[in-house]
Design a protein around this motif. Structure first.
Motif, mmCIF file in Angstrom:
data_model
loop_
_atom_site.group_PDB
_atom_site.id
_atom_site.type_symbol
_atom_site.label_atom_id
_atom_site.label_comp_id
_atom_site.label_asym_id
_atom_site.label_seq_id
_atom_site.Cartn_x
_atom_site.Cartn_y
_atom_site.Cartn_z
ATOM 1 N N LYS A 7 34.495 40.062 34.447
ATOM 2 C CA LYS A 7 33.017 40.198 34.810
ATOM 3 C C LYS A 7 32.184 39.205 33.955
ATOM 4 O O LYS A 7 31.151 38.815 34.488
ATOM 5 C CB LYS A 7 32.454 41.788 34.452
ATOM 6 N N ASN B 204 35.425 40.647 43.872
ATOM 7 C CA ASN B 204 36.027 39.656 43.402
ATOM 8 C C ASN B 204 36.783 39.039 44.697
ATOM 9 O O ASN B 204 36.678 37.735 45.100
ATOM 10 C CB ASN B 204 37.157 39.922 42.342
ATOM 11 N N SER C 59 38.918 50.255 36.104
ATOM 12 C CA SER C 59 38.031 49.391 36.711
ATOM 13 C C SER C 59 38.159 49.360 38.147
ATOM 14 O O SER C 59 37.412 48.717 38.850
ATOM 15 C CB SER C 59 37.870 48.040 36.053
HETATM 16 C C1 LIG Z 1 35.738 45.071 37.932
HETATM 17 C C2 LIG Z 1 37.233 44.780 37.774
HETATM 18 C C3 LIG Z 1 38.288 44.986 38.727
HETATM 19 C C4 LIG Z 1 37.471 45.200 40.229
HETATM 20 O O1 LIG Z 1 36.822 43.942 40.794
HETATM 21 P P1 LIG Z 1 35.850 44.182 41.875
HETATM 22 O O2 LIG Z 1 35.184 42.902 41.982
HETATM 23 O O3 LIG Z 1 35.039 45.396 41.686
HETATM 24 O O4 LIG Z 1 36.664 44.550 43.040
HETATM 25 C C5 LIG Z 1 39.468 44.834 38.574
HETATM 26 N N1 LIG Z 1 39.951 44.551 37.249
HETATM 27 C C6 LIG Z 1 39.241 44.523 36.431
HETATM 28 C C7 LIG Z 1 39.802 44.428 35.074
HETATM 29 C C8 LIG Z 1 37.969 44.664 36.404
HETATM 30 O O5 LIG Z 1 36.917 44.847 35.212
#
Ligand SMILES: *Cc1c(COP(=O)(O)O)cnc(C)c1O
Length: 491
Positions: free
Chosen positions: A110, A269, A318
């Motif tokens: 993030k 993502n 997450s």
């Molecule tokens: C937020 C997150 C995801 C998921 O990503 P999205 O963009 O919400 O699909 C996967 N892995 C980690 C470690 C994350 O922090």
């Protein structure tokens, strides 16, 4: 570059406005009205991360001045990252690279967007600078919260409240959030799951009464969730960067197709990778990896999006999400920008908690996307397997991704070189990773972190080093129904 609403209910707008608003006030998400093309010749292999990011973001953020955007990018991707490459590629084998997106201040991907997005937002507010303050509202499944808090910490003219599920994040994630020492930051535990948090926060955004009250106090609301365009646009850049790194590592040659596998929650993502493809990145297939909350796997396989299912709390928190907000943007694109149709689907989702996409867009989706998921045991086994073979430690989310990628290769025999996004540093989820490697259950994350270091000898990222002993600055825990009141009281 103009942006439009996925629900055909807002006028075309420029990027500053879109970033300022976060989402379309009437419901719906902002999307580019068309995708700018970029040729791989424009991106030379010797490019720095910053240069690459500039070349991509500049195509979208056309109402930011060049010097302004360059400055934002320079400040966003510097010594706040522990790798000079910002997002280095780990070559796992001749056909697989892991893009390590966790070298930022909170050790999860993030940061790639949230070190940048607050600056984009502040600049978006420039015309209003004197009078308007922004209240950032975030619903988090764990990693966004801390990354957003760090991104906005002590940034003038902003306040930020993050709401996280009290029982739904790891101990380390919670500790990261509640020890944030900003003048303008709040992290609040909520009794409910992530979807409850997200729904309640979205509702507050759309609450006219609340917005009027905020306005009286000189605030506007904005969001740091991945529905904000300012979150997505920096993410598109690293897919081009990754492609160049794969060429550098001789996994591919420039021009070759790749597969992209992304452990997915809110679909931000993976959507960014799809947008990179729309700009010209040669991608064959997108592999969407879920954990036991496998609503996206089912959607890709059948075209049915059905929220009526059990919510599971997993070791990859997450990704514990049933309503993947950014999916709406993909659907809009699959429906060839038919906002009315998107409205139909989402009205149905609201009323019946499910919808079924039409056959034609399902076909288009299935040619490009593959959906798979990993159970808890699969995740643990994957972590152990990679550590035993390579001495490389995966976090639980990345392990879900790698498991699904391996499965995909077995099932389809498609051995196209693949990029897997490594979304978190394993020390963020030490109890689960330690269990995967030793089968020993250690309930205390902090203890597990120490044991894991001893076992593997792999260094702990600096942002997690003294995490246990930092001062707790936020202790609030509230009920879902009280989110609105909490926001009001903090204006
Ligand atoms: C937020 C997150 C995801 C998921 O990503 P999205 O963009 O919400 O699909 C996967 N892995 C980690 C470690 C994350 O922090």
């Amino acid at each position: 570059m103009k942006y439009m609403s996925t629900r055909d209910n807002w006028q075309e707008s420029e990027s500053r406005e879109v970033i300022r608003l976060g989402m379309v006030p009437e419901g719906g998400l902002f999307v580019p009205s068309k995708f700018p093309a970029i040729s791989l010749e424009e991106l030379k292999t010797g490019l720095s991360y910053k240069d690459c990011a500039y070349k991509i973001m500049n195509k979208y953020l056309t109402d930011y001045d060049d010097y302004e955007l360059k400055d934002i990018i320079t400040r966003s991707y510097g010594s706040n990252f522990t790798s000079p490459d910002i997002a280095p590629l780990y070559k796992y084998d001749d056909i697989t690279g892991f893009l390590e997106l966790w070298h930022g201040p909170t050790a999860a991907f993030k940061d790639m967007a949230l070190q940048c997005m607050p600056r984009l937002l502040i600049h978006a507010l420039h015309p209003f600078k004197e009078s308007v303050k922004v209240m950032i509202l975030v619903a988090t499944s764990g990693d966004t919260g801390k990354a957003a808090l760090e991104g906005f910490k002590n940034m003038g003219g902003t306040r930020i409240i993050t709401f996280y599920p009290e029982e739904g994040v790891s101990i380390i994630q919670k500790q990261q959030m509640v020890t944030t020492n900003g003048m303008n930051t709040r992290a609040v535990g909520v009794k409910g799951n992530f979807d409850d948090c997200q729904t309640a926060v979205k509702k507050s955004f759309q609450d006219k009464n609340l917005r009027a009250k905020a306005k009286q106090k000189g605030y506007i609301f904005s969001s740091a969730n991945s529905i904000n365009w300012g979150r997505l646009v920096p993410q598109i850049a690293y897919y081009f960067w990754a492609y160049l790194q794969m060429a550098n590592s001789r996994i591919i040659r420039i021009g070759d197709q790749v597969n992209i596998c992304v452990p997915t929650g809110n679909f931000g993502n993976i959507l960014a990778s799809y947008y990179a493809y729309k700009m010209g990145l040669p991608v064959r297939r997108f592999i969407c990896a879920s954990n036991k909350n496998n609503i996206l796997t089912d959607f890709i396989n059948t075209g049915d999006y059905n929220v009526k299912r059990t919510f599971h709390t997993t070791v990859s928190p997450s990704m514990d999400i049933l309503i993947s907000s950014n999916l709406e943007r993909l659907i809009f694109d699959l429906l060839e920008q038919d906002g009315k149709r998107v409205c139909d689907y989402y009205d149905r989702l609201k009323q019946e908690q499910s919808f079924t996409m039409d056959p034609r867009p399902i076909n288009v989706m299935q040619k490009l996307f593959y959906g798979g998921y990993a159970g808890e045991e699969d995740t643990f086994n994957m972590i152990a397997d990679v550590f035993n073979k390579k001495g490389y430690m995966l976090d639980t989310h990345t392990a879900v991704g790698f498991y699904v990628l391996k499965n995909y290769r077995e099932i389809t025999k498609d051995m196209t070189p693949a990029l897997l996004t490594a979304t978190a540093n394993p020390y963020k989820f030490p109890a689960a990773v330690y269990y995967a490697l030793t089968k020993e259950k250690v309930l205390d994350d902090f203890k597990a972190l120490k044991l894991l270091t001893q076992k593997t000898g792999i260094p702990v990222p600096r942002s997690l080093l003294d995490i246990e002993t930092r001062d707790v600055t936020n202790r609030d825990v509230i009920n879902i129904e009280d989110i609105r009141t909490y926001i009001e009281q903090n204006l």
